[in-house]
Design an enzyme around this catalytic site. Structure first.
Site, PDB file in Angstrom:
ATOM      1  N   CYS A  69      19.226  29.487 -90.860  1.00  0.00           N
ATOM      2  CA  CYS A  69      20.101  28.445 -90.285  1.00  0.00           C
ATOM      3  C   CYS A  69      21.532  28.646 -90.796  1.00  0.00           C
ATOM      4  CB  CYS A  69      19.527  27.060 -90.606  1.00  0.00           C
ATOM      5  SG  CYS A  69      20.392  25.715 -89.815  1.00  0.00           S
ATOM      6  N   ASP A  81      14.323  26.636 -79.796  1.00  0.00           N
ATOM      7  CA  ASP A  81      15.164  26.049 -80.844  1.00  0.00           C
ATOM      8  C   ASP A  81      16.189  25.100 -80.221  1.00  0.00           C
ATOM      9  OD1 ASP A  81      16.802  25.561 -83.042  1.00  0.00           O
ATOM     10  OD2 ASP A  81      16.558  27.576 -83.827  1.00  0.00           O
ATOM     11  N   HIS A  87      13.122  25.189 -84.121  1.00  0.00           N
ATOM     12  CA  HIS A  87      13.959  25.622 -85.244  1.00  0.00           C
ATOM     13  C   HIS A  87      13.180  25.633 -86.561  1.00  0.00           C
ATOM     14  CE1 HIS A  87      17.786  26.347 -87.189  1.00  0.00           C
ATOM     15  NE2 HIS A  87      17.482  25.425 -88.082  1.00  0.00           N
TER      16      HIS A  87
END
Lengths: 162, 376
Positions: free
Chosen positions: B164, B319, B348
């Site tokens: 991320c 995601d 995600h």
């Protein structure tokens, strides 16, 4: 947001999403005949899924719309303005009533200064190391950087914890 | 054993009960029996909830500076690779999502193959960290950590896995220190914010969101603000479907264990330094400077073109937080000739904790790294 409406949220899209969902829900219809409670339960779950999917789709579309974003903006501005007023009010009130005893204590201020100092020292040491490397005098410079770090008493950048 | 209320309900056999069953959503006799079973389960639910742990694999803290620390994970397998793996998570939420449960641990895939695995824990920033910038984290803490790992492993290079925003930060680091990095794994990392499909992009649009005003007012971005924003990306899933799913599966102990591990992690929100938030929102979301080679970091611009090492880019098909379009352009920004893209049908967080990812993606990712790491 519906691109065909030039960036504004089209209320008819709300209607469209729900009409599609309702028609899907209606097309299957409740199970007739011998399916029993299990078939009814399954049909109920399908309707529930269709309803929640439509709700998710609509909420996503709405939260992208300029109307929503404008509301978000104005709500944020109001919150920040309120916060500022409250801080001023509390600051004044605490100064008047408690002679500033609600202000951050010396320990808080000291910790903030120490932490900033530690970060700056670490960066200065690193820069000194680079300069020393450039000048071909890396060994003596490193020692002085280490001394500078030791003086601050903060172990930034490589303390063994265990 | 049948719940007395359900027994009574069945015994009635009345048109009333049958009538109720024809209306979905209203409780039929079968529903009531299920309800009774679930109520009996409540003490066990509470036990499982309170037993939820933050991470599954034991580790040592081997380096610390302020709130930032470095974990070295213990392995049951002999070390086979000289090149260590350093995992870098985002500054929001906690990093143990990479080691959530024994059977859902990204780190264990690498540990089991004989890697020396380290994880950066950015810690919980205090008020004194409000002025800490992205540059402080990357060139300060992360660089010090990399130097520590290289010294500890007596190697000149290591591999980095960034997840991320941790992936975004790592890519900036690799661009600046390519000589120290042997392999780079990018995991659902935003790089090109020209893709506006995420709701976050809409909410941070400069026309509607004055990031300077927010940061100047609050200094530290509060955890609730971030947590609520993430949940509101999918309100129906997070506020309704999650609880329906929980009710339906609450008699399954394995489900409960996973549910509470996930809940513990997702509610473990932490504040973030205002200056970091300002940098990411302004230069990332609003101006999209990273792919243009113009992202300012400590007065100098980050040039992703400096990245030449082998790169593995891992993306999740569904995601909603970092849609694939934010990660895939990474390929065009770097100079690496060894570039691999792997995707999995997941969200995600599913990329780290999903059953499909652990079955179909991580064994291949670990193998990819194995093939490119120095052996002991």
């Amino acid at each position: 947001m519906n691109p065909s409406t030039g960036g504004t949220f089209d209320p008819s899209s709300f209607q469209k999403v729900w009409m599609e969902t309702l028609s899907k829900m209606g097309l299957g219809g409740p199970p007739a005949g011998s399916g029993g409670a299990e078939a009814m339960n399954e049909w109920g779950k399908q309707m529930q899924r269709a309803y929640l999917d439509a709700m998710a789709k609509w909420s996503d579309e709405y939260m992208r719309s300029p109307q929503f974003l404008e509301q978000l903006k104005s709500s944020m501005e109001q919150t920040l303005a309120f916060r500022k007023q409250m801080e001023e009010f509390i600051g004044k009130a605490s100064n008047q009533a408690f002679s500033g005893s609600l202000m951050p204590g010396p320990a808080d201020v000291l910790k903030a200064v120490k932490d900033m100092e530690s970060r700056m020292t670490s960066r200065i040491a690193e820069i000194a190391e680079r300069v020393a490397a450039l000048e071909g005098e890396s060994v003596p410079k490193r020692k002085s950087a280490a001394k500078a770090k030791a003086k601050t008493g903060k172990k930034k950048g490589g303390k063994k914890a265990r | 054993m049948e719940h007395p209320f359900a027994a009574f309900w069945n015994a009635c056999g009345s048109p009333f009960a049958a009538g109720l069953q024809t209306f979905p959503g209203l409780p039929g006799a079968a529903d009531l029996q299920g309800w009774a079973e679930r109520m009996k389960m409540l003490p066990r639910v509470q036990q499982i909830a309170s037993a939820a742990r933050k991470g599954a694999t034991p580790y040592d803290v081997v380096w610390q500076s302020g709130p930032v620390s470095l974990r070295r994970y213990k392995s049951k397998v002999d070390r086979k690779h000289a090149t260590a793996l350093l995992c870098v998570f985002a500054l929001v939420n906690r990093p143990y999502v990479l080691d959530l449960l024994p059977h859902k641990s990204v780190l264990r895939h690498f540990l089991d193959r004989g890697f020396d695995v380290y994880l950066v824990d950015w810690g919980i920033p205090g008020a004194s960290d409000a002025s800490k910038t992205l540059h402080d984290y990357i060139e300060g803490d992360l660089h010090a950590i990399v130097k520590h790992v290289l010294k500890a492993t007596a190697q000149k290079q290591l591999s980095i896995l960034g997840y991320c925003m941790g992936g975004t930060m790592s890519s900036m680091y690799v661009a600046r220190h390519q000589d120290l990095v042997k392999n780079f794994i990018l995991m659902a990392a935003p790089i090109d914010w020209s893709d506006k499909s995420s709701l976050l992009s809409a909410w941070t649009d400069a026309k509607y969101f004055d990031v300077d005003a927010v940061v100047d007012a609050v200094k530290m971005i509060p955890p609730d603000f971030l947590g609520t924003s993430f949940k509101m990306l999918r309100p129906v899933d997070n506020y309704i479907n999650k609880y329906i799913g929980f009710y339906e599966k609450m008699t399954d102990e394995k489900f409960l264990e996973e549910f509470f591990a996930m809940e513990t992690w997702s509610s473990d929100n932490i504040p973030i330094s205002g200056e970091v938030y300002r940098d990411i929102v302004k230069y990332g979301f609003q101006q999209n400077l990273l792919v243009k080679g113009e992202f300012p970091l400590g007065g100098k611009k980050v040039n992703l073109g400096n990245i030449t090492c082998p790169v593995l880019n891992l993306i999740a098909d569904s995601d909603h937080l970092v849609p694939c379009g934010l990660s895939t352009p990474f390929k065009d920004c770097i100079s690496s000739t060894d570039y691999t893209l792997m995707s999995v049908k997941a969200g995600h967080i599913g990329l780290a904790v999903g059953g499909r990812a652990h079955k179909e993606l991580w064994p291949h990712a670990a193998q990819w790294l194995e093939e490119r790491s120095l052996r002991v």
